[in-house]
Design a protein around this motif. Structure first.
Motif, PDB file in Angstrom:
ATOM      1  N   SER A   1     -13.011  -6.820  -3.645  1.00 16.55           N
ATOM      2  CA  SER A   1     -12.392  -5.739  -4.428  1.00 16.55           C
ATOM      3  C   SER A   1     -13.184  -5.360  -5.681  1.00 16.55           C
ATOM      4  O   SER A   1     -12.794  -4.440  -6.384  1.00 16.55           O
ATOM      5  CB  SER A   1     -10.962  -6.126  -4.827  1.00 16.55           C
ATOM      6  OG  SER A   1     -10.964  -7.294  -5.616  1.00 16.55           O
TER       7      SER A   1
ATOM      8  N   GLN B   1     -10.876 -13.006  -9.943  1.00 13.85           N
ATOM      9  CA  GLN B   1      -9.504 -12.505  -9.867  1.00 13.85           C
ATOM     10  C   GLN B   1      -8.982 -12.169 -11.263  1.00 13.85           C
ATOM     11  O   GLN B   1      -8.199 -11.227 -11.423  1.00 13.85           O
ATOM     12  CB  GLN B   1      -8.608 -13.531  -9.167  1.00 13.85           C
ATOM     13  CG  GLN B   1      -7.318 -12.979  -8.608  1.00 13.85           C
ATOM     14  CD  GLN B   1      -7.507 -11.861  -7.580  1.00 13.85           C
ATOM     15  OE1 GLN B   1      -7.983 -10.774  -7.917  1.00 13.85           O
ATOM     16  NE2 GLN B   1      -7.122 -12.125  -6.343  1.00 13.85           N
TER      17      GLN B   1
ATOM     18  N   ASN C   1     -16.938  -4.144  -7.183  1.00 22.60           N
ATOM     19  CA  ASN C   1     -18.231  -3.576  -6.786  1.00 22.60           C
ATOM     20  C   ASN C   1     -19.368  -4.494  -7.254  1.00 22.60           C
ATOM     21  O   ASN C   1     -19.553  -4.679  -8.463  1.00 22.60           O
ATOM     22  CB  ASN C   1     -18.382  -2.183  -7.406  1.00 22.60           C
ATOM     23  CG  ASN C   1     -19.594  -1.442  -6.868  1.00 22.60           C
ATOM     24  OD1 ASN C   1     -20.581  -2.037  -6.465  1.00 22.60           O
ATOM     25  ND2 ASN C   1     -19.514  -0.127  -6.874  1.00 22.60           N
TER      26      ASN C   1
ATOM     27  N   ARG D   1       0.821  -1.213   0.000  1.00 22.62           N
ATOM     28  CA  ARG D   1       0.000   0.000   0.000  1.00 22.62           C
ATOM     29  C   ARG D   1       0.856   1.264   0.000  1.00 22.62           C
ATOM     30  O   ARG D   1       0.455   2.288  -0.548  1.00 22.62           O
ATOM     31  CB  ARG D   1      -0.949  -0.021   1.209  1.00 22.62           C
ATOM     32  CG  ARG D   1      -2.108  -0.988   1.014  1.00 22.62           C
ATOM     33  CD  ARG D   1      -2.820  -1.328   2.322  1.00 22.62           C
ATOM     34  NE  ARG D   1      -4.087  -2.002   2.076  1.00 22.62           N
ATOM     35  CZ  ARG D   1      -4.208  -3.260   1.672  1.00 22.62           C
ATOM     36  NH1 ARG D   1      -3.115  -3.989   1.464  1.00 22.62           N
ATOM     37  NH2 ARG D   1      -5.397  -3.807   1.458  1.00 22.62           N
TER      38      ARG D   1
ATOM     39  N   PHE E   1      -5.635  -6.803  -5.688  1.00 25.13           N
ATOM     40  CA  PHE E   1      -5.901  -6.995  -4.266  1.00 25.13           C
ATOM     41  C   PHE E   1      -6.125  -8.467  -3.925  1.00 25.13           C
ATOM     42  O   PHE E   1      -6.352  -9.307  -4.790  1.00 25.13           O
ATOM     43  CB  PHE E   1      -7.101  -6.150  -3.829  1.00 25.13           C
ATOM     44  CG  PHE E   1      -6.836  -4.673  -3.885  1.00 25.13           C
ATOM     45  CD1 PHE E   1      -6.259  -4.015  -2.816  1.00 25.13           C
ATOM     46  CD2 PHE E   1      -7.121  -3.944  -5.030  1.00 25.13           C
ATOM     47  CE1 PHE E   1      -5.993  -2.657  -2.868  1.00 25.13           C
ATOM     48  CE2 PHE E   1      -6.861  -2.579  -5.103  1.00 25.13           C
ATOM     49  CZ  PHE E   1      -6.298  -1.945  -4.015  1.00 25.13           C
ATOM     50  N   GLN E   2      -6.096  -8.727  -2.617  1.00 20.80           N
ATOM     51  CA  GLN E   2      -6.116 -10.105  -2.124  1.00 20.80           C
ATOM     52  C   GLN E   2      -7.454 -10.795  -2.355  1.00 20.80           C
ATOM     53  O   GLN E   2      -7.493 -11.947  -2.783  1.00 20.80           O
ATOM     54  CB  GLN E   2      -5.780 -10.092  -0.626  1.00 20.80           C
ATOM     55  CG  GLN E   2      -5.792 -11.461   0.027  1.00 20.80           C
ATOM     56  CD  GLN E   2      -5.316 -11.396   1.466  1.00 20.80           C
ATOM     57  OE1 GLN E   2      -4.919 -10.349   1.960  1.00 20.80           O
ATOM     58  NE2 GLN E   2      -5.358 -12.512   2.150  1.00 20.80           N
ATOM     59  N   ASP E   3      -8.538 -10.119  -2.037  1.00 23.76           N
ATOM     60  CA  ASP E   3      -9.848 -10.783  -2.004  1.00 23.76           C
ATOM     61  C   ASP E   3     -10.680 -10.391  -3.226  1.00 23.76           C
ATOM     62  O   ASP E   3     -11.174  -9.265  -3.295  1.00 23.76           O
ATOM     63  CB  ASP E   3     -10.586 -10.393  -0.722  1.00 23.76           C
ATOM     64  CG  ASP E   3     -11.880 -11.173  -0.528  1.00 23.76           C
ATOM     65  OD1 ASP E   3     -12.243 -11.940  -1.439  1.00 23.76           O
ATOM     66  OD2 ASP E   3     -12.512 -11.015   0.526  1.00 23.76           O
TER      67      ASP E   3
ATOM     68  N   SER F   1     -10.141  -8.772 -11.898  1.00 20.66           N
ATOM     69  CA  SER F   1      -9.278  -7.822 -11.185  1.00 20.66           C
ATOM     70  C   SER F   1      -7.984  -7.574 -11.954  1.00 20.66           C
ATOM     71  O   SER F   1      -7.494  -6.439 -12.022  1.00 20.66           O
ATOM     72  CB  SER F   1      -8.941  -8.354  -9.790  1.00 20.66           C
ATOM     73  OG  SER F   1     -10.085  -8.477  -8.997  1.00 20.66           O
TER      74      SER F   1
END
Length: 331
Positions: free
Chosen positions: A111, A169, A113, A65, A105-107, A172
């Protein structure tokens, strides 16, 4: 270090975790700070992958971050091709810098919407940075991005709940690739996925790295995953890097006692019957870390100097390690 694409110098982050002001006055308690990241330094060459590993709470995700500007550093610098990122986030070059650095991001369940279609999720960076003109071009670009991560262009009309964890993922990753970044920070991108799906996502990320020349910072607590993706590995403990080495060197000849402990905990089918050493002890309370080397209460090689004097990260036979036992030859 000078020819590095990404360079991190003495990066630190302190969080104020003090009780409210009135409680502190009535109970006469001082302010409290957690050193989540404490003087971390590393560099990554263009097109390479550095993995940061360690137990939960060691500061890996905080480093991620800090690199993308979600947190401001208490001390230290992050340089991208020599450009100071802290100054970049605050100046007119912020949008250009953000296009070059993106985060996965991890999840994948948290992450994305849930109220937006995939077309809007992946297309948001394109609209935000003015990279497309009109809806037709947006739909075309999103379709290309979805196909590049193994999904269909028609998936843009669906919502996140209509996909599995691995597919989410991939969405993402498509969103992160939308601005054509050069540097991706991956915060445990496969830890929420089944093992078989993890392999698919990791292979996809390696393929994308080859095709696009991407540079990765890969955050993970899973050493088997790290062995698959990394070129270099940094081992973190309580906010500090304790060992930094090329992957082959670290897995074949780990120097720091903590690295050995982590590697010894990995199941290995070729070593059936060998006495295994589980990871000993608990991670100390970061509000009250041990004196000297923070690992010394759990270390089988610790002596009086380890409890008194904190070791610095020093070059040793081609690796960097922060350990008095290694520097004195006690290991």
């Amino acid at each position: 270090m000078s020819g590095s694409f990404v360079e991190v110098k003495d990066l630190s982050k302190r969080f104020d975790v003090s009780a409210p002001w009135l409680n502190r006055v009535l109970e006469r308690r001082p302010r409290q700070f957690v050193h989540a990241v404490d003087g971390v330094s590393f560099s990554i060459e263009r097109g390479k992958t550095l993995a940061l590993v360690g137990e939960s709470g060691c500061g890996k995700s905080t480093v991620a971050r800090l690199l993308v500007g979600l947190y401001g550093a208490s001390e230290g610098q992050v340089l991208l091709e020599g450009q100071d990122c802290a100054a970049g986030w605050a100046g007119p070059q912020a949008a250009a810098l953000r296009r070059r650095m993106q985060m996965i991001f991890q999840d994948p369940y948290a992450s994305l919407n849930p109220r937006w279609k995939v077309l809007d999720i992946v297309g948001e960076p394109l609209r935000e940075h003015g990279l497309v003109r009109g809806g037709a071009e947006l739909t075309q670009r999103v379709g290309e991005l979805l196909r590049s991560v193994g999904l269909a262009a028609a998936d843009g009309e669906k919502y996140p709940h209509q996909f599995s964890g691995g597919q989410r993922q991939r969405i993402s990753i498509a969103r992160a690739l939308a601005t054509q970044p050069e540097f991706l920070i991956c915060d445990e991108p496969t830890s929420a996925l089944d093992v078989s799906v993890q392999a698919q996502v990791l292979n996809l990320m390696k393929d994308l790295q080859r095709e696009r020349g991407l540079t990765y910072l890969f955050i993970s607590h899973n050493l088997a995953v790290v062995r698959h993706v990394a070129d270099q590995v940094g081992v973190m403990y309580l906010g500090r890097i304790v060992e930094l080495a090329d992957k082959a060197e670290l897995f074949s000849a780990p120097r720091h006692p903590y690295t050995r402990m982590l590697l010894d905990a990995i199941p290995d089918i070729h070593m059936t019957g060998r006495a295994r050493t589980p990871v000993q002890g608990e991670v100390p309370n970061p509000l009250n870390p041990p004196s000297g080397c923070s690992f010394h209460p759990r270390c089988p090689l610790a002596n009086e100097r380890c409890s008194r004097e904190r070791p610095s990260l020093q070059a040793f036979k081609g690796i960097q390690v922060a350990c008095h036992a290694v520097s004195e030859g006690r290991s």
